[in-house]
Design a protein around this motif. Structure first.
Motif, mmCIF file in Angstrom:
data_model
loop_
_atom_site.group_PDB
_atom_site.id
_atom_site.type_symbol
_atom_site.label_atom_id
_atom_site.label_comp_id
_atom_site.label_asym_id
_atom_site.label_seq_id
_atom_site.Cartn_x
_atom_site.Cartn_y
_atom_site.Cartn_z
ATOM 1 N N VAL A 77 -5.020 0.722 3.118
ATOM 2 C CA VAL A 77 -3.827 0.386 3.259
ATOM 3 C C VAL A 77 -2.565 -0.487 2.809
ATOM 4 O O VAL A 77 -2.179 -0.809 2.064
ATOM 5 C CB VAL A 77 -2.900 1.333 4.702
ATOM 6 N N LEU A 78 -3.247 -1.559 3.426
ATOM 7 C CA LEU A 78 -2.586 -3.195 3.334
ATOM 8 C C LEU A 78 -2.263 -3.408 1.719
ATOM 9 O O LEU A 78 -1.472 -3.598 1.159
ATOM 10 C CB LEU A 78 -3.235 -3.963 4.027
ATOM 11 N N ALA A 79 -4.468 -3.253 1.097
ATOM 12 C CA ALA A 79 -3.713 -3.823 -0.350
ATOM 13 C C ALA A 79 -3.262 -2.778 -1.307
ATOM 14 O O ALA A 79 -2.775 -3.484 -1.705
ATOM 15 C CB ALA A 79 -5.131 -3.601 -0.415
ATOM 16 N N HIS A 80 -3.377 -1.286 -0.571
ATOM 17 C CA HIS A 80 -2.288 -0.646 -1.622
ATOM 18 C C HIS A 80 -0.369 -0.724 -0.819
ATOM 19 O O HIS A 80 -0.278 -0.896 -2.486
ATOM 20 C CB HIS A 80 -2.864 0.843 -1.426
ATOM 21 N N PHE A 81 -0.009 -1.124 -0.105
ATOM 22 C CA PHE A 81 1.196 -1.579 -0.211
ATOM 23 C C PHE A 81 1.543 -3.261 -0.111
ATOM 24 O O PHE A 81 2.950 -3.394 0.015
ATOM 25 C CB PHE A 81 1.789 -0.870 1.323
ATOM 26 N N ASN A 82 0.674 -3.782 -0.018
ATOM 27 C CA ASN A 82 0.703 -5.021 -0.778
ATOM 28 C C ASN A 82 1.203 -5.568 1.222
ATOM 29 O O ASN A 82 2.381 -6.693 0.921
ATOM 30 C CB ASN A 82 1.658 -4.873 -1.525
ATOM 31 N N GLY A 83 0.872 -5.590 1.876
ATOM 32 C CA GLY A 83 1.007 -6.425 2.935
ATOM 33 C C GLY A 83 1.384 -5.680 3.808
ATOM 34 O O GLY A 83 2.050 -4.481 4.268
ATOM 35 N N VAL A 84 1.932 -5.843 5.349
ATOM 36 C CA VAL A 84 1.561 -5.112 6.228
ATOM 37 C C VAL A 84 3.534 -4.971 6.655
ATOM 38 O O VAL A 84 3.668 -4.005 6.979
ATOM 39 C CB VAL A 84 1.751 -6.548 8.047
ATOM 40 N N SER A 85 4.388 -5.989 6.190
ATOM 41 C CA SER A 85 5.384 -6.161 6.061
ATOM 42 C C SER A 85 6.385 -4.196 5.348
ATOM 43 O O SER A 85 7.068 -3.071 5.718
ATOM 44 C CB SER A 85 6.675 -6.187 5.846
ATOM 45 N N VAL A 90 -7.275 3.467 10.560
ATOM 46 C CA VAL A 90 -5.835 4.111 11.085
ATOM 47 C C VAL A 90 -5.993 5.436 11.754
ATOM 48 O O VAL A 90 -6.949 6.225 11.386
ATOM 49 C CB VAL A 90 -5.198 4.115 9.783
ATOM 50 N N PRO A 91 -4.711 5.437 12.570
ATOM 51 C CA PRO A 91 -4.778 6.704 13.270
ATOM 52 C C PRO A 91 -4.581 7.993 12.900
ATOM 53 O O PRO A 91 -4.259 7.451 11.329
ATOM 54 C CB PRO A 91 -3.191 6.119 14.447
ATOM 55 N N VAL A 92 -5.179 8.384 13.143
ATOM 56 C CA VAL A 92 -5.645 10.010 12.005
ATOM 57 C C VAL A 92 -3.850 10.384 11.974
ATOM 58 O O VAL A 92 -3.997 10.345 11.272
ATOM 59 C CB VAL A 92 -5.603 10.998 13.386
ATOM 60 N N LEU A 93 -2.889 10.547 12.533
ATOM 61 C CA LEU A 93 -1.269 10.989 12.031
ATOM 62 C C LEU A 93 -0.813 10.513 11.188
ATOM 63 O O LEU A 93 -0.415 10.372 10.400
ATOM 64 C CB LEU A 93 -0.589 10.808 13.217
ATOM 65 N N ARG A 94 -1.189 8.945 11.573
ATOM 66 C CA ARG A 94 -0.621 8.067 10.425
ATOM 67 C C ARG A 94 -1.372 8.146 8.788
ATOM 68 O O ARG A 94 -1.003 8.171 8.042
ATOM 69 C CB ARG A 94 -1.031 6.252 10.982
ATOM 70 N N GLN A 95 -2.135 8.594 9.511
ATOM 71 C CA GLN A 95 -3.781 8.471 7.756
ATOM 72 C C GLN A 95 -2.757 10.128 7.001
ATOM 73 O O GLN A 95 -2.502 9.671 5.665
ATOM 74 C CB GLN A 95 -5.104 8.905 8.149
ATOM 75 N N LEU A 96 -2.419 11.606 7.606
ATOM 76 C CA LEU A 96 -1.926 12.045 7.808
ATOM 77 C C LEU A 96 -0.532 11.649 6.617
ATOM 78 O O LEU A 96 -0.137 12.140 5.316
ATOM 79 C CB LEU A 96 -1.781 12.717 8.107
ATOM 80 N N GLN A 97 1.008 10.753 7.849
ATOM 81 C CA GLN A 97 1.627 10.274 6.983
ATOM 82 C C GLN A 97 1.438 9.565 5.804
ATOM 83 O O GLN A 97 2.290 9.824 4.444
ATOM 84 C CB GLN A 97 2.661 9.714 7.750
ATOM 85 N N ILE A 98 0.623 8.540 5.607
ATOM 86 C CA ILE A 98 0.318 7.939 4.500
ATOM 87 C C ILE A 98 -0.055 8.642 3.725
ATOM 88 O O ILE A 98 0.205 8.599 2.152
ATOM 89 C CB ILE A 98 -0.735 6.793 4.838
ATOM 90 N N GLN A 99 -1.406 9.525 3.618
ATOM 91 C CA GLN A 99 -1.677 10.628 2.161
ATOM 92 C C GLN A 99 -0.666 11.035 1.412
ATOM 93 O O GLN A 99 -0.638 11.047 0.464
ATOM 94 C CB GLN A 99 -2.685 11.476 3.076
ATOM 95 N N LEU A 109 -3.871 7.745 -1.320
ATOM 96 C CA LEU A 109 -4.871 6.985 -0.493
ATOM 97 C C LEU A 109 -4.854 8.565 0.367
ATOM 98 O O LEU A 109 -4.171 9.018 0.956
ATOM 99 C CB LEU A 109 -3.292 6.339 0.486
ATOM 100 N N ARG A 110 -6.278 8.533 0.584
ATOM 101 C CA ARG A 110 -6.934 9.908 1.577
ATOM 102 C C ARG A 110 -6.998 10.160 2.996
ATOM 103 O O ARG A 110 -7.657 8.884 2.604
ATOM 104 C CB ARG A 110 -7.654 10.596 0.729
ATOM 105 N N MET A 117 -9.301 6.716 6.991
ATOM 106 C CA MET A 117 -8.727 5.753 5.825
ATOM 107 C C MET A 117 -9.052 4.395 6.455
ATOM 108 O O MET A 117 -9.028 4.409 7.649
ATOM 109 C CB MET A 117 -7.267 6.173 5.886
ATOM 110 N N LYS A 118 -8.955 3.734 5.885
ATOM 111 C CA LYS A 118 -9.452 1.771 6.652
ATOM 112 C C LYS A 118 -8.012 0.617 6.354
ATOM 113 O O LYS A 118 -6.920 0.842 5.403
ATOM 114 C CB LYS A 118 -10.413 0.998 5.629
ATOM 115 N N LYS A 119 -7.475 0.458 6.916
ATOM 116 C CA LYS A 119 -6.423 -0.610 7.198
ATOM 117 C C LYS A 119 -6.639 -1.739 6.244
ATOM 118 O O LYS A 119 -5.074 -1.749 5.869
ATOM 119 C CB LYS A 119 -6.742 -1.356 8.755
ATOM 120 N N SER A 120 -7.822 -1.393 5.836
ATOM 121 C CA SER A 120 -7.808 -3.276 4.687
ATOM 122 C C SER A 120 -6.793 -2.417 3.782
ATOM 123 O O SER A 120 -6.556 -2.649 2.557
ATOM 124 C CB SER A 120 -8.952 -3.337 4.494
#
Length: 64
Positions: A6-14, A34-43, A50-51, A1-4
């Motif tokens: 994730v940022l696009a999906h949520f509309n920003g870092v904040s 994105v770090p592995v555990l965060r990827q799982l959380q985001i999914q 986001l997978r 999962m790419k950081k970019s």
């Protein structure tokens, strides 16, 4: 999962930080992948929109 992605999906870092319950500074420090555990959380919190990467999914499987 790419950081970019994730940022696009949520509309920003904040907004990413708020969704994960972490500081914006922590999100800013992520590498391009994105770090592995965060990827799982985001999914989980995006309902699979986001997978997590194959490596992250292997990490989450119990070893036999």
């Amino acid at each position: 999962m790419k950081k970019s992605d994730v940022l696009a999906h949520f509309n920003g870092v904040s907004k990413v930080a708020a969704a994960l319950g972490i500081s914006p500074g922590a999100v800013s420090q992520w590498p391009d992948e994105v770090p592995v555990l965060r990827q799982l959380q985001i999914q989980a919190i995006t309902g699979g929109q986001l997978r997590a990467s194959a490596d992250a999914l292997k990490f989450s499987q119990p070893s036999a």
